[in-house]
Design a protein around this motif. Structure first.
Motif, PDB file in Angstrom:
ATOM      1  N   TYR A  24       0.848  -1.194   0.000  1.00  0.00           N
ATOM      2  CA  TYR A  24       0.000   0.000   0.000  1.00  0.00           C
ATOM      3  C   TYR A  24       0.880   1.240   0.000  1.00  0.00           C
ATOM      4  O   TYR A  24       1.958   1.244   0.613  1.00  0.00           O
ATOM      5  CB  TYR A  24      -0.888   0.032   1.249  1.00  0.00           C
ATOM      6  N   ASN A  66      -2.310   6.748  -2.940  1.00  0.00           N
ATOM      7  CA  ASN A  66      -3.688   6.335  -3.225  1.00  0.00           C
ATOM      8  C   ASN A  66      -4.165   5.467  -2.057  1.00  0.00           C
ATOM      9  O   ASN A  66      -3.699   4.348  -1.869  1.00  0.00           O
ATOM     10  CB  ASN A  66      -3.736   5.550  -4.544  1.00  0.00           C
ATOM     11  N   ALA A  83      -5.932   1.927  -3.141  1.00  0.00           N
ATOM     12  CA  ALA A  83      -5.329   0.942  -4.038  1.00  0.00           C
ATOM     13  C   ALA A  83      -4.476  -0.052  -3.259  1.00  0.00           C
ATOM     14  O   ALA A  83      -3.825   0.296  -2.274  1.00  0.00           O
ATOM     15  CB  ALA A  83      -4.487   1.644  -5.083  1.00  0.00           C
ATOM     16  N   GLU A  84      -4.524  -1.287  -3.730  1.00  0.00           N
ATOM     17  CA  GLU A  84      -3.687  -2.342  -3.163  1.00  0.00           C
ATOM     18  C   GLU A  84      -2.828  -2.861  -4.309  1.00  0.00           C
ATOM     19  O   GLU A  84      -3.334  -3.122  -5.397  1.00  0.00           O
ATOM     20  CB  GLU A  84      -4.586  -3.443  -2.619  1.00  0.00           C
ATOM     21  N   TYR A  85      -1.538  -2.987  -4.052  1.00  0.00           N
ATOM     22  CA  TYR A  85      -0.628  -3.410  -5.124  1.00  0.00           C
ATOM     23  C   TYR A  85      -0.052  -4.777  -4.789  1.00  0.00           C
ATOM     24  O   TYR A  85      -0.032  -5.212  -3.641  1.00  0.00           O
ATOM     25  CB  TYR A  85       0.498  -2.394  -5.293  1.00  0.00           C
TER      26      TYR A  85
END
Lengths: 205, 420
Positions: free
Chosen positions: A62, A67, A70-72
């Motif tokens: 994160y 953002n 959003a999760e990456y």
């Protein structure tokens, strides 16, 4: 029955080609589904890796300053403060010591957490990451049963989300250009075969 | 021109072949798909509890009994159709690997759909029999009209034995004993073959002629009327007659062979909720947050005990996930471990709430499953709420169940009392 003349076939050929391209794209692109659409399995989840027969590690990153929603997974858009969370799912993992190491390509170690138990199954790491490629390694358990789980990270990869839509857009443009070229060539050939126009009014009085 | 026509046909055939291959080679689907359901559908609709499975291994033909209870949330989300119209108690397994012998809800036969009450509790019992050997995830499930299937907790159950030994004997109203595994199978296959033969004749007649592209070209050239010949019309008349005659003969033969039939039955049962005494505890949420990096739901609650006995908080359950206060509750050792949060439920103050006492409580429910089951994908859900059941116990072990529903806000900063 009227036979198919070459002009008709030529006009249809780009359509057939387009159908073939779409069919191939459909066949290839429908192979992989990245949603969490399953039960206890995780073969569908690119952010998870098995650690033994019934356990797995799920990884997410994160950047709330960039953002919050959003999760990456493997590609992190910007350099800077990053939260890395490893979820240990399975009782074998929550009962075992886990060591965490995050290293930049080239060997520079950025994070190193000695082995300890995580009874809740959650490993929460906060760190600053510069742009570049990294690898996160979890060493779980003690000899003789040790699992090593490895995740690749690329930091500063803001352009990654653009790859898929731009590829599709490029394919559409290529198909459109090829179709227009076919049409233009057919039109030119027909113009050459057609008799020249004569103007009735050009005859002198 | 001939070469061009051949190229065109070849391209069309290749396109058709690829389309057929793409259709016939689907990707593998994994398990039941409950993780694809919106969090609100799992957190705020039906709460399953006390679920048991009679065994984790059965033989072919052996019974597996699934029992338990479910609570229909009184605060059912407005955007989800509720079970007050039509609901069916089902079982979630990957295909017909079991056969259902019987089911009941609050003692009412579960063979038909039923109407359930919001806020009600129901006890169910499902009896299955092993059919195909394998290892399967077995869930109780409620099919809610227009909302879809809402799954209960799943347990891995292994079916062993010889699949050929499976039988399913019933006695009809007329006293006939039938094995449903094989009854009528030859008749079904026979009539299918008759229809397949008719279809092949019809297809073969047209396939031997020029197909799609030449016909399309003829229509484009204004020659469409010449595509159907007198012979085609005669063949169509013969096929129409053969189809109607076959249908009439099939109907007549079946009626003669099976003179006693009843139509498919439709029915809706109204099942009253369990007559449970009202909960002696009330809960008012003050703030509820989800700490994203800690995978923890943090509750700040005001809890009031209206009863005559002191009570302690023993469990919070939602979406089939159980958070147990280790100093009060323990799970059945056979309960699926993946549905138990390893860190349990942190309760502060972790002491009995005296009769008529009202206190502020702080709870932490930590589990990686919040993330891995996508239960906290709140920003993509139209209802950013969390629901569940809190279970309180008095000194005699009597349970008081309290429904809970609150908005929830995700956060990245926060302090945890419990250890990660």
């Amino acid at each position: 029955m009227t036979a198919l003349d070459s002009g008709t076939c030529r006009r249809l050929h780009p359509l057939v080609t387009a159908a073939v391209v779409i069919a191939i794209a459909t066949a290839i692109l429908s192979r992989q589904v990245w949603a969490h659409g399953g039960g206890p399995g995780l073969d569908y989840d690119p952010c998870a890796q098995w650690a033994g027969l019934n356990n797995y590690v799920h990884f997410s990153a994160y950047q709330p300053e960039f953002n919050r929603f959003a999760e990456y997974c493997g590609s992190i858009p910007q350099s800077g403060r990053t939260l890395l969370v490893f979820d240990l799912v399975g009782s074998d993992l929550t009962n075992a010591p886990v060591a965490v190491e995050i290293a930049q390509d080239g060997g520079t170690r950025r994070v190193s957490i000695p082995a300890r138990r995580y009874p809740s199954g959650v490993i929460d790491v906060q760190t600053d990451l510069a742009s570049g490629a990294y690898s996160a390694m979890l060493t779980i358990g003690t000899v003789p049963v040790v699992y090593r789980v490895h995740f690749d990270l690329e930091v500063g990869a803001w352009w990654h989300p653009l790859v898929a839509p731009l590829t599709v857009a490029a394919i559409i443009l290529i198909i459109a250009v090829v179709y227009c070229l076919f049409q233009a060539r057919t039109l030119a050939a027909e113009a050459l075969r057609a008799p020249p126009l004569t103007l009735a009014s050009s005859k002198p009085d | 021109m001939i070469r061009s026509r051949t190229t065109c046909r070849t391209a069309a055939r290749r396109a058709l072949l690829i389309l057929v291959c793409a259709t016939l080679l689907p990707a593998i689907a994994y398990a039941h798909g409950e993780r694809a359901q919106e969090p609100s559908l799992r957190l705020s609709t039906i709460q399953w509890y006390d679920t048991t499975w009679s065994s984790q291994q059965v033989s072919v033909n052996q019974e597996l009994v699934v029992t338990g209870r479910f609570h229909i949330m009184g605060s059912w989300p407005l955007e989800i159709p509720s079970p007050t119209t039509l609901t069916f108690l089902n079982v979630g397994v990957p295909g017909p690997v079991f056969t259902r012998a019987e089911s009941e809800v609050n003692g009412v036969n579960g063979v038909s759909s039923m109407a359930l009450q919001l806020g009600g509790d129901y006890a169910y019992r499902i009896v299955l029999r092993g059919r195909l050997p394998g290892r399967y995830h077995v869930h109780p499930m409620l099919d809610v009209l227009d909302a879809g299937a809402i799954l209960g907790p799943g347990q891995w159950v292994t079916v062993v034995g010889d699949p050929a030994s499976f039988d399913d004997w019933i006695t009809t109203l007329t006293g006939r004993r039938l094995n449903l595994v094989s009854y009528g199978l030859r008749t079904v296959i026979g009539w299918h073959l008759v229809w397949v033969a008719l279809a092949l004749v019809w297809l073969g007649y047209w396939i031997r002629k020029p197909l799609l592209m030449p016909r399309y070209a003829a229509v484009q050239a204004g020659e469409g009327d010449r595509l159907i010949t007198r012979g085609d019309r005669m063949m169509a008349a013969v096929m129409l007659a053969a189809t109607l005659v076959t249908a009439i003969v099939a109907f007549a033969v079946t009626n003669v062979a099976n003179p006693v039939t009843i139509p498919l039955q439709s029915h809706q049962t109204k099942v009253p909720a369990l007559d449970e005494p009202p909960a002696s505890v009330t809960i008012e949420p003050e703030t509820v947050t989800y700490l994203v990096p800690g995978r923890t739901v943090q509750f700040h609650l005001r809890v009031t005990n209206h009863g005559a006995q002191p009570v302690r908080l023993g469990e919070f359950t939602t979406a089939n996930l159980r958070f147990l206060n280790a100093s009060v509750s323990r799970a059945d050792p056979d309960y699926p471990p993946d549905l138990l949060a390893p860190a349990g439920l942190l309760v502060q103050p972790n002491r009995p709430i005296a009769a008529s006492e009202s206190i502020e409580m702080y709870l932490e429910a930590t589990s990686p499953v919040w993330e891995t089951d996508r239960l906290t994908a709140l920003m993509s859900d139209p209802t950013s709420r969390i629901g569940g059941l809190f279970m309180f116990f008095d000194p005699a072990g009597k349970r008081s169940i309290v429904e809970f529903s609150s908005s929830i806000v995700p956060t990245f900063t926060g302090h945890l009392v419990g250890e990660l």
